[in-house]
Design a protein around this motif. Sequence first.
Motif, PDB file in Angstrom:
ATOM      1  N   LYS A  91      23.823  43.215  35.087  1.00 13.95           N
ATOM      2  CA  LYS A  91      24.596  42.028  35.458  1.00 13.95           C
ATOM      3  C   LYS A  91      26.000  42.444  35.923  1.00 13.95           C
ATOM      4  CE  LYS A  91      24.080  40.294  31.370  1.00 13.95           C
ATOM      5  NZ  LYS A  91      24.214  39.432  30.199  1.00 13.95           N
ATOM      6  N   ASP A  94      28.795  39.713  36.173  1.00 17.44           N
ATOM      7  CA  ASP A  94      29.088  38.897  34.995  1.00 17.44           C
ATOM      8  C   ASP A  94      30.495  39.177  34.478  1.00 17.44           C
ATOM      9  OD1 ASP A  94      28.916  37.265  32.748  1.00 17.44           O
ATOM     10  OD2 ASP A  94      27.953  38.826  31.558  1.00 17.44           O
ATOM     11  N   SER A  96      31.798  36.904  32.135  1.00 21.94           N
ATOM     12  CA  SER A  96      31.902  35.959  31.013  1.00 21.94           C
ATOM     13  C   SER A  96      32.685  36.537  29.837  1.00 21.94           C
ATOM     14  CB  SER A  96      30.514  35.510  30.553  1.00 21.94           C
ATOM     15  OG  SER A  96      29.764  36.610  30.083  1.00 21.94           O
TER      16      SER A  96
END
Length: 110
Positions: A91, A94, A96
Amino acid sequence: MDINQLIGRQVHVRATDLFDAPVAALIRAIDLDSKSLFLEFVAPAQVGARTYPFAVARPRLQRDRLSVLLSSGTLGCAVTCIPRDRYDAAKPFDLSWWRGGGAGIGDVIL
């Protein structure tokens, strides 16, 4: 030229609030859904006490498209640097986990 033909091309990241001078990077992946470039710095970038081998660059404005990089050679971006311990090959886009630091506004220059 198709935008995906930029994968593997060298660019420079000019983000004066992050780096003293433009930093060379390679485009390693492109995510058309999030309009993001995954960059690997040619030499890991130093920001304060942290070292960042990677970054995600996204167009600064919602209306901007990655194809601007092809047509004008420069794309205004938000740049978020990624330390090695936060990089996930499955990922790469990503962010996050990001809660601050190693980010700024700049340009990706072809």
